[in-house]
Write an enzyme that holds these catalytic residues in place. Structure first.
Site, PDB file in Angstrom:
ATOM      1  N   ASP A  70     -39.696  -1.422 -47.045  1.00 61.12           N
ATOM      2  CA  ASP A  70     -39.629  -0.206 -46.251  1.00 61.12           C
ATOM      3  C   ASP A  70     -39.451  -0.594 -44.786  1.00 61.12           C
ATOM      4  O   ASP A  70     -39.847  -1.679 -44.362  1.00 61.12           O
ATOM      5  CB  ASP A  70     -40.861   0.672 -46.445  1.00 61.12           C
ATOM      6  N   GLU A 129     -43.117   6.489 -44.989  1.00 60.83           N
ATOM      7  CA  GLU A 129     -44.345   7.121 -44.522  1.00 60.83           C
ATOM      8  C   GLU A 129     -44.299   8.646 -44.509  1.00 60.83           C
ATOM      9  O   GLU A 129     -45.339   9.293 -44.616  1.00 60.83           O
ATOM     10  CB  GLU A 129     -44.682   6.639 -43.098  1.00 60.83           C
TER      11      GLU A 129
END
Length: 376
Positions: A70, A129
Site C-alpha cells: 500500500d 486507509e
C-alpha cells in the site's frame, strides 16, 4: 542494481499523501521502477489512477505470484522530529507504508535479476486507509490478465522486533464496518418534554442496548467489537434535541459474524426507534475492509519456509482487531498476509511512530527468498 533502501524510505517518508491523492508518491515510485527494470524486456507495467502494477513475465509460466504494497498515508501531524520528517503538513506515514513501499521496490529489484519461471505481479496499491483501494482496483478489473493466482503482503508491527515475522493459518486482521445511526424525533422546550420527542434519550438507550449484541448474541469463543466513539446531539441545555447522530465501528474475525452483528444492530436501532415513536436511519459501510483471512495451506507453506530460515524468528500469532483492505483481495484470491517486526515503542498511527530501518535489508533478503521459491 543495488538500491539504497534507507534513502528510498526516507524520501518516501517526506512526501506522505492521502488515498487517491498519491501523485508525488506515484511519480517517485515510477522513477525507481524505471531504474530497476531498465533493459528487462520481460517486464511490463501500467498505472491505475495513483496505483501501479508491474508484471514480470515468466519464461514458462504456470501461475502468477502476487505481491502487494500500500502507498498512502494518514492525516496525522508528525511529531518524530526526524531530519527527514514529513514535508506535507498534517500528513504522515504513521502506519509504515513507507517501509512497505521500500520493501516492495527491494523485492522487485531482486526478482528482475533473472527471469523467473512463473509470472510475478507487484501491486503498488493506493487508498488502503480511506477508500479500500484494493476493492476499487479489483472491481474496476485493473488486474486484467495479470490477476494473481496467489497473493502475499506484509504489514509492519511496532511491538515485534527486527527479525520477527508473525502470521497464522486463519484470520490475521479483523473485518471492519463503519456505522452511522441517526435518530430523528421532535424538538421542543426542556420544560415541556411531553410536547417533544427526545432523540437524545432514544439514542442513549440504543447505545446501552447495542452492547448486548456482543454479550448475548455472539459466541464468546468467536468474539466481536461494537464501539460508538462519536455522539452528537442538541445545541444547548434547555432545548430538547430533535436529531442525534452516532458514529461507530463493528469489528469481527469472520465476514459471517460481521453480517450477523450488522443485522442485530439494525434490528435494535429499529426497535428502539419504534418504542420511542421516532425515526431512525442506519448506514452500514464495510466496503473493502473484509477480514484478512489467510489461505490455510499457503500460510502453512509460508510459515514452513520462514521457520527454516536462521535469521527469522517466526511467530504463530493471534488475530488483531485492526482492519486492512487486503482482506478484500484475499476474499477473492487465495493468499497470506504477515507481520514484519520493526521494533519501535510507538504504536501504529501514533505521531511518533518511527520504524527501525534495520528491518529493510532483512525483509528484502528473507522475503525475496520466499518469492523466488514460489516463482520458480
Amino acid at each position: 542494481m543495488t538500491l539504497d533502501l534507507v534513502k528510498i524510505r526516507r524520501d518516501l517518508h517526506q512526501i506522505p499523501e492521502i488515498g487517491l491523492e498519491e501523485f508525488k508518491t506515484q511519480a517517485y515510485l515510477l522513477e525507481r521502477i524505471a531504474e530497476i527494470t531498465a533493459g528487462k524486456d520481460f517486464v511490463e507495467q501500467h498505472t491505475w489512477r495513483t496505483g501501479i502494477l508491474v508484471f514480470i513475465k515468466g519464461y514458462a509460466p504456470e501461475k502468477t505470484i502476487g505481491w502487494r504494497t500500500d502507498i498512502d498515508a494518514l492525516p496525522v501531524v508528525e511529531e518524530t522530529e526526524l531530519p527527514f520528517a514529513s514535508q506535507h503538513e498534517g500528513r504522515m506515514h504513521a502506519c509504515g507504508h513507507d517501509i512497505h513501499m521500500t520493501v516492495a521496490l527491494g523485492l522487485l529489484n531482486e526478482l528482475v535479476q533473472k527471469q523467473p519461471k512463473n509470472n510475478v505481479l507487484f501491486l503498488f496499491q493506493p487508498a488502503e486507509e480511506n477508500e479500500a483501494g484494493g476493492m476499487l482496483m479489483y472491481q474496476d478489473n485493473a488486474f486484467g490478465d495479470w490477476k494473481p493466482d496467489e497473493f502475499y503482503g506484509l504489514h509492519v508491527r511496532p511491538d515485534f522486533k527486527v527479525g520477527d515475522i508473525g502470521t497464522n493459518t486463519s484470520t490475521l486482521f479483523a473485518g471492519t464496518c463503519e456505522v452511522l445511526v441517526t435518530f430523528k424525533g421532535k424538538g421542543g422546550h426542556a420544560a415541556f418534554p411531553h410536547e417533544a420527542n427526545d432523540a437524545l434519550v432514544a439514542a442513549s438507550y440504543f447505545v446501552t442496548q447495542v452492547q448486548t449484541i456482543v454479550s448475548r448474541n455472539v459466541d464468546p469463543i468467536q468474539g466481536g467489537v461494537v464501539t460508538f466513539g462519536s455522539f452528537h446531539s442538541g445545541t444547548t441545555n434547555n432545548v430538547i434535541a430533535e436529531t442525534t447522530q452516532l458514529h461507530g465501528t463493528i469489528r469481527t474475525l469472520t465476514q459471517e459474524m460481521s453480517l450477523h452483528i450488522q443485522k442485530r444492530l439494525t434490528e435494535i436501532a429499529q426497535g428502539v426507534a419504534a418504542s420511542f415513536g421516532i425515526e431512525v436511519d442506519v448506514e452500514l459501510k464495510q466496503g473493502g475492509y473484509l477480514p484478512v483471512e489467510n489461505d490455510p495451506e499457503l500460510a502453512r507453506e509460508l510459515m514452513a519456509f520462514f521457520e527454516a530460515q536462521e535469521a527469522v524468528n517466526l511467530i504463530d500469532c493471534l488475530p488483531a482487531m485492526t482492519g486492512e483492505d487486503f482482506g478484500y483481495l484475499l476474499n477473492h484470491i487465495p493468499g497470506v498476509m504477515f507481520w514484519l517486526g520493526v521494533g519501535t515503542p510507538y504504536a501504529l498511527h501514533h505521531p511518533k511512530m518511527s520504524p527501525n530501518e534495520d528491518a529493510l535489508p532483512f525483509a528484502v533478503r528473507e522475503i525475496s527468498g520466499f518469492l523466488k521459491e514460489r516463482a520458480n
